[in-house]
Design a protein around this motif. Sequence first.
Motif, PDB file in Angstrom:
ATOM      1  N   PHE A  39     -17.103  18.848  -2.867  1.00  0.00           N
ATOM      2  CA  PHE A  39     -16.953  20.019  -2.152  1.00  0.00           C
ATOM      3  C   PHE A  39     -18.290  20.409  -1.655  1.00  0.00           C
ATOM      4  O   PHE A  39     -18.482  20.926  -0.688  1.00  0.00           O
ATOM      5  N   SER A  40     -19.334  20.287  -2.736  1.00  0.00           N
ATOM      6  CA  SER A  40     -20.572  20.574  -2.042  1.00  0.00           C
ATOM      7  C   SER A  40     -21.177  19.696  -1.083  1.00  0.00           C
ATOM      8  O   SER A  40     -22.109  20.038  -0.290  1.00  0.00           O
ATOM      9  N   MET A  41     -20.832  18.476  -1.193  1.00  0.00           N
ATOM     10  CA  MET A  41     -21.153  17.297   0.150  1.00  0.00           C
ATOM     11  C   MET A  41     -20.688  18.004   1.429  1.00  0.00           C
ATOM     12  O   MET A  41     -21.042  17.764   2.189  1.00  0.00           O
ATOM     13  N   SER A  42     -19.268  18.232   1.155  1.00  0.00           N
ATOM     14  CA  SER A  42     -18.669  18.440   2.676  1.00  0.00           C
ATOM     15  C   SER A  42     -19.266  19.962   3.037  1.00  0.00           C
ATOM     16  O   SER A  42     -19.478  20.120   4.237  1.00  0.00           O
ATOM     17  N   ARG A  43     -19.560  20.881   2.240  1.00  0.00           N
ATOM     18  CA  ARG A  43     -20.489  21.912   2.914  1.00  0.00           C
ATOM     19  C   ARG A  43     -21.500  21.655   3.270  1.00  0.00           C
ATOM     20  O   ARG A  43     -21.929  22.198   4.281  1.00  0.00           O
ATOM     21  N   TYR A  44     -22.255  20.570   2.642  1.00  0.00           N
ATOM     22  CA  TYR A  44     -23.636  20.275   3.387  1.00  0.00           C
ATOM     23  C   TYR A  44     -23.377  19.886   4.598  1.00  0.00           C
ATOM     24  O   TYR A  44     -24.130  19.971   5.625  1.00  0.00           O
ATOM     25  N   SER A  45     -22.313  18.754   4.640  1.00  0.00           N
ATOM     26  CA  SER A  45     -21.958  18.214   6.168  1.00  0.00           C
ATOM     27  C   SER A  45     -21.642  19.059   6.964  1.00  0.00           C
ATOM     28  O   SER A  45     -22.099  18.820   8.340  1.00  0.00           O
TER      29      SER A  45
ATOM     30  N   GLY B 103     -21.767   8.221  17.023  1.00  0.00           N
ATOM     31  CA  GLY B 103     -23.127   8.804  17.371  1.00  0.00           C
ATOM     32  C   GLY B 103     -23.862   8.140  18.735  1.00  0.00           C
ATOM     33  O   GLY B 103     -24.611   8.601  19.313  1.00  0.00           O
ATOM     34  N   LEU B 104     -23.630   6.621  18.617  1.00  0.00           N
ATOM     35  CA  LEU B 104     -24.320   5.983  19.961  1.00  0.00           C
ATOM     36  C   LEU B 104     -23.595   6.608  21.170  1.00  0.00           C
ATOM     37  O   LEU B 104     -24.282   6.665  22.135  1.00  0.00           O
ATOM     38  N   GLN B 105     -22.479   6.974  21.396  1.00  0.00           N
ATOM     39  CA  GLN B 105     -21.709   7.134  22.480  1.00  0.00           C
ATOM     40  C   GLN B 105     -22.438   8.712  22.943  1.00  0.00           C
ATOM     41  O   GLN B 105     -22.530   8.840  24.225  1.00  0.00           O
TER      42      GLN B 105
ATOM     43  N   ILE C 108     -25.064  11.481  10.546  1.00  0.00           N
ATOM     44  CA  ILE C 108     -25.084  11.715   9.073  1.00  0.00           C
ATOM     45  C   ILE C 108     -23.997  12.619   8.524  1.00  0.00           C
ATOM     46  O   ILE C 108     -23.182  12.122   7.579  1.00  0.00           O
ATOM     47  N   PRO C 109     -23.453  13.613   9.362  1.00  0.00           N
ATOM     48  CA  PRO C 109     -22.168  14.497   8.760  1.00  0.00           C
ATOM     49  C   PRO C 109     -21.031  13.295   8.746  1.00  0.00           C
ATOM     50  O   PRO C 109     -20.318  13.441   7.638  1.00  0.00           O
ATOM     51  N   GLY C 110     -21.035  12.544   9.641  1.00  0.00           N
ATOM     52  CA  GLY C 110     -19.882  11.680   9.758  1.00  0.00           C
ATOM     53  C   GLY C 110     -19.973  10.502   8.516  1.00  0.00           C
ATOM     54  O   GLY C 110     -19.256  10.065   7.815  1.00  0.00           O
ATOM     55  N   ILE C 111     -21.383  10.305   8.193  1.00  0.00           N
ATOM     56  CA  ILE C 111     -21.280   9.467   7.077  1.00  0.00           C
ATOM     57  C   ILE C 111     -21.198   9.814   5.616  1.00  0.00           C
ATOM     58  O   ILE C 111     -20.570   9.218   4.936  1.00  0.00           O
ATOM     59  N   VAL C 112     -21.634  11.137   5.683  1.00  0.00           N
ATOM     60  CA  VAL C 112     -21.334  12.003   4.459  1.00  0.00           C
ATOM     61  C   VAL C 112     -19.819  11.841   4.389  1.00  0.00           C
ATOM     62  O   VAL C 112     -19.285  12.053   3.108  1.00  0.00           O
ATOM     63  N   ASN C 113     -18.981  12.399   5.386  1.00  0.00           N
ATOM     64  CA  ASN C 113     -17.657  12.438   5.283  1.00  0.00           C
ATOM     65  C   ASN C 113     -16.908  11.382   4.574  1.00  0.00           C
ATOM     66  O   ASN C 113     -15.989  11.159   3.954  1.00  0.00           O
ATOM     67  N   THR C 114     -17.529   9.985   5.383  1.00  0.00           N
ATOM     68  CA  THR C 114     -17.019   8.982   4.801  1.00  0.00           C
ATOM     69  C   THR C 114     -17.584   8.471   3.569  1.00  0.00           C
ATOM     70  O   THR C 114     -16.579   8.050   2.707  1.00  0.00           O
ATOM     71  N   PHE C 115     -18.524   8.894   3.039  1.00  0.00           N
ATOM     72  CA  PHE C 115     -18.607   8.736   1.637  1.00  0.00           C
ATOM     73  C   PHE C 115     -17.858   9.568   0.704  1.00  0.00           C
ATOM     74  O   PHE C 115     -17.400   9.110  -0.227  1.00  0.00           O
ATOM     75  N   ILE C 116     -17.553  10.808   1.044  1.00  0.00           N
ATOM     76  CA  ILE C 116     -16.483  11.585   0.451  1.00  0.00           C
ATOM     77  C   ILE C 116     -15.356  10.943   0.161  1.00  0.00           C
ATOM     78  O   ILE C 116     -14.742  10.777  -1.105  1.00  0.00           O
ATOM     79  N   GLY C 117     -14.764  10.356   1.221  1.00  0.00           N
ATOM     80  CA  GLY C 117     -13.781   9.686   1.173  1.00  0.00           C
ATOM     81  C   GLY C 117     -13.707   8.433   0.396  1.00  0.00           C
ATOM     82  O   GLY C 117     -12.853   7.976  -0.450  1.00  0.00           O
ATOM     83  N   LEU C 118     -14.589   7.617   0.508  1.00  0.00           N
ATOM     84  CA  LEU C 118     -14.784   6.402  -0.404  1.00  0.00           C
ATOM     85  C   LEU C 118     -15.007   6.768  -1.840  1.00  0.00           C
ATOM     86  O   LEU C 118     -14.121   5.960  -2.591  1.00  0.00           O
ATOM     87  N   PHE C 119     -15.834   7.843  -2.147  1.00  0.00           N
ATOM     88  CA  PHE C 119     -16.114   8.055  -3.577  1.00  0.00           C
ATOM     89  C   PHE C 119     -14.652   8.370  -4.146  1.00  0.00           C
ATOM     90  O   PHE C 119     -14.274   8.032  -5.106  1.00  0.00           O
ATOM     91  N   LYS C 120     -13.822   9.264  -3.271  1.00  0.00           N
ATOM     92  CA  LYS C 120     -12.675   9.431  -3.821  1.00  0.00           C
ATOM     93  C   LYS C 120     -11.706   8.451  -4.264  1.00  0.00           C
ATOM     94  O   LYS C 120     -10.885   8.117  -5.031  1.00  0.00           O
ATOM     95  N   ASP C 121     -11.785   7.310  -3.152  1.00  0.00           N
ATOM     96  CA  ASP C 121     -11.094   6.169  -3.198  1.00  0.00           C
ATOM     97  C   ASP C 121     -11.560   5.241  -4.364  1.00  0.00           C
ATOM     98  O   ASP C 121     -10.631   4.410  -4.534  1.00  0.00           O
ATOM     99  N   THR C 122     -12.517   5.442  -5.006  1.00  0.00           N
ATOM    100  CA  THR C 122     -13.053   4.513  -5.916  1.00  0.00           C
ATOM    101  C   THR C 122     -12.053   4.599  -7.263  1.00  0.00           C
ATOM    102  O   THR C 122     -12.036   3.837  -8.050  1.00  0.00           O
ATOM    103  N   THR C 123     -11.444   5.681  -7.087  1.00  0.00           N
ATOM    104  CA  THR C 123     -10.454   5.682  -8.283  1.00  0.00           C
ATOM    105  C   THR C 123      -9.197   4.765  -8.255  1.00  0.00           C
ATOM    106  O   THR C 123      -8.741   4.606  -9.189  1.00  0.00           O
ATOM    107  N   LEU C 124      -9.283   4.153  -7.143  1.00  0.00           N
ATOM    108  CA  LEU C 124      -8.255   3.074  -6.980  1.00  0.00           C
ATOM    109  C   LEU C 124      -8.395   1.949  -7.796  1.00  0.00           C
ATOM    110  O   LEU C 124      -7.791   0.940  -8.086  1.00  0.00           O
ATOM    111  N   VAL C 125      -9.689   1.775  -8.458  1.00  0.00           N
ATOM    112  CA  VAL C 125     -10.128   0.389  -9.092  1.00  0.00           C
ATOM    113  C   VAL C 125      -9.401   0.540 -10.348  1.00  0.00           C
ATOM    114  O   VAL C 125      -9.066  -0.595 -11.068  1.00  0.00           O
ATOM    115  N   ILE C 126      -8.601   1.737 -10.956  1.00  0.00           N
ATOM    116  CA  ILE C 126      -7.916   1.668 -12.118  1.00  0.00           C
ATOM    117  C   ILE C 126      -6.552   0.575 -11.910  1.00  0.00           C
ATOM    118  O   ILE C 126      -6.148   0.028 -12.697  1.00  0.00           O
TER     119      ILE C 126
END
Lengths: 384, 246, 371
Positions: free
Chosen positions: C353-359, C258-260, C294-312
């Motif tokens: 899916f809904s977040m990625s559509r939003y992004s 974004g800064l660039q 913001i779109p990039g942050i949302v995508n990062t969130f989607i990835g992180l959210f999926k990765d939270t399953t690793l805590v098992i």
Amino acid sequence: MRVQRIWTDERARGVILQLLLILALLLVLAFIVSNTVANLQRAGLASGYGFLGSTASFDINQRLIQYDSTSTYGRAFVVGGLNTILVACLGILAATIIGFVAGVMRLSRNFFISRIVGAYVEFTRNVPLLIQIIFWWVVILALPKVRDGISFGDTLFLNNRGVRLPAPIIEDGAGIILVALALGIAITWQIARRARKRQDETGQIFPVVRTGFALIIGLPLVTYFLAGSPIDFDIPVAGKFNLKGGFNITPELVALWVALSTYTGAFIAEVVRAGILSVGKGQTEASGALGLRPGLTMRKIILPQALRVIIPPLTSQYLNLTKNSSLAVAIGYQDIVSIGDTIMNQSGQALEVISIYMLFYLTISVLTSLFMNWYNARIALVER
Amino acid sequence: MSDSIISISGLNKWFGEFHVLRDINLDVASQERIVICGPSGSGKSTLIRCINRLEEHQEGSIIVDGTELSHDIKDIDSIRREVGMVFQQFNLFPHLTVLENCTLAPIWVRKLPREEAETQAMGYLERVRIPDQANKYPGQLSGGQQQRVAIARSLCMHPKIMLFDEPTSALDPEMIKEVLEVMVDLAQSGMTMLVVTHEMGFASQVADRVIFMDDGQIVEENIPSEFFENPRSDRTKLFLGQILSH
Amino acid sequence: MSDTAFHRRQAEMLPSRPAPAGQTGAVGWMRANLFSSPFNILLTLISLFLLWSIIPPAFDWAFFDAEFVGTSRDDCVGGAGACWAWIDQRIDQFVYGFYPAESRWRVNLAVLLLIPALAWVLIEKAPGARYGRWFALFYPVIATLLLVGGLGLEEVTTDKFGGFMLNLVAGLAGIVLSLPIGILLALGRRSKLPVVRVVSVTFIEVIRGVPLITLLFVAIVILNLFLPQNVSLDQLARVMIMVTLFASAYIAEVIRGGLQAIPAGQYEAAQAMGLGYWKMMRLIILPQALKISIPGIVNTFIGLFKDTTLVIIIGLFDILGQARLLQTNPEWIGEVDHETYVLASVFFFVICFSMSRYSIGLEKRLDTSGR
């Protein structure tokens, strides 16, 4: 007065700021090190990498090199690292094929094809990989038992113990097939050079791709039969309780491979689609207007440009796949993380084991980014 | 007309439900220079894009140099070899040098030896006055230079007919002249040309005929002097009024 | 040719005619999209076969042959379809883990309050945005208070957190906490000071170079080693520290992008106005850079959210942990192996899916406004 001048001097301020940062980092480091040393001493744990030489005394059923329970921890790590690289290579190969096919099909004018591929891409991308890995594993474990397993032409067997394939048995004289293969490649290369030269001189076009394909596949095949089939295949035979012969791919490897390649394949499909779309319609039109057929347009105009866009994100997908293969630990595929976990539990050398993990993955990612920098520098489009 | 190199009759085309070309009849004689003008959306670009099958038509026939355009790929190929095209956005291949842009099609389509293709390409680059840029990439050239390369690239296929789709619309004013000069040269050498443009100076200087299109049809056509001085249709008058007042 | 042969004038304008039959409408659409060539027809047939062989069995399994009511596995044994009977009894555990039943309204309220907080941040012209932004700023405090307790609310220890709620909390908290660190790292990576730059680059690249699971191992087995003897963080806190560090490296790269994208003119104009570095960043550069990030942050969130399953893997009972518990629960054993994973997938799919559509939508909107 003087102090104030230093504080308002831009360069001096920068130097002070950086010194403060270094100081803060050193303090944090000292804090961590002193705590760690104290904690380790209290727990009576030795630190250092000496444990790598001691006997591992656990078995690894998935291995590419000689290993048994009398081998050392160090060797166990090598086995694990090779297993990670094995599943990463298999995954990258399959994911690339899936991704390119799906990416092109997603752009198909056929309504159903593009929608079906779209559904696949969206579904796999938006469900955690870990669920997919475990799901495939459960599916394979729920396959029929060996006795009632599914067989494909009595050579390939699928059951709850994984996939069993014919194992090649290499007999004397098999080396000649390798020679034939090498010869095929060398001749193709020569033909390609000659063809280019001849085209430069006379303009005649020689079908290099087709000829090369025929040579590289055909020559070893012909040699194989001429040399009296020096490679035998140990085809699995259904026994009473188990399959005999052939070699087995474990359910864990199959599940991990399928999950990693379909998951990353979906991401690659998007990369490929974006890459092809990035080449404007005008390029195709200009090429068509010059009389180039669609196939030639694809080869000479679209692909060279699309690949420039595709390769950087493609590489990072490869890197992601390699990192994601560490989820193997959830289903017990013995990759470096899974084996390290066992070693950590046995020896208690947590710091050392985790440092080995990080070193391993960082090496891979540094090598990848070196490649990327080289590639980017090589292909950068010249603009003014 | 038996001596016409392009013969279009009863041409109709739709984009979905939109009737973009309506009953077009047009014959172009060999070595004739035609300028097509009209408001945007009038179908003039679509018309010339139909001639080399960048767009497919639904009714009527297009005969180019004795070959009728059909679904037959062979026919399309042979027509595209005869017809060169220059685009508004240049559409040079950014990953190839200027010289490679010019030799690609001669080598792979006309199967020329590389050296011959290069010599010939250098000849055309000289004709469009940029031989010194041959080893640069398109991204390093100005818009006017790029468009001249695009013209040279087309000429390398020895086309009998050249189509120009608003060749100067994407150019800065100071570069329009250099491209128009090349086009005038080409016209004087006897090339058959169909030019979609709003450059009325060019039209009156070189055109044999000016065609005015609106709403997907040919509203009026005439020799340039008559067309500009004596427009007959109200739509033509309105259009000329708008364009000349600029 | 004589001049008169040339001129032609159309007497009157031709009206628009409808396209010939079979070119437009349903028939034309099918001709263009399904049957335009032999190859295309083949593709259509293959896809129809594929759909026919996947969709009916899937529906049979999930709905028509499925068992929806029952109290234990006995109601499902022998059925051809899915066993959904457990949902009625166990969905609370699936969603809330071991969070005390009488306090679950607090989780619901926290999620409910998230909606206006997000709306005020993401929707530019939301009414009452002035106060809303403050609310959004304090939302993390409110949410923490609701979830953990305090100020009169009964305390709930974090080992009670579980199920889908744990995934949501870990993902959201990870992203929110990582934003400030990510911004600093992004600025550091673009700094003119070599030490700052080297430190930022090293941190970002090391974190991005290793898999999340190794960082989770750090949280579980060595983070407490780094702390003094008398300090001990609870497990979720340690996991959150590592998840935050992990996310901040990715957020940093998004914000750097974004800064660039901010033109040099903006920096020059700000400097010409006499703004110092921090004022320039806070008032001019960051607001613009964050908006396009913001779109990039949302995508990062989607990835992180999926990765939270690793805590098992490190022994926390998130949604997958609850699925495993159910699968090995004697009441349901053997009947819910697929069903629990399918339901967990549906949860994730709907949100991601809904977040990625939003992004994607946002990206398109930002793209056109920039032109």
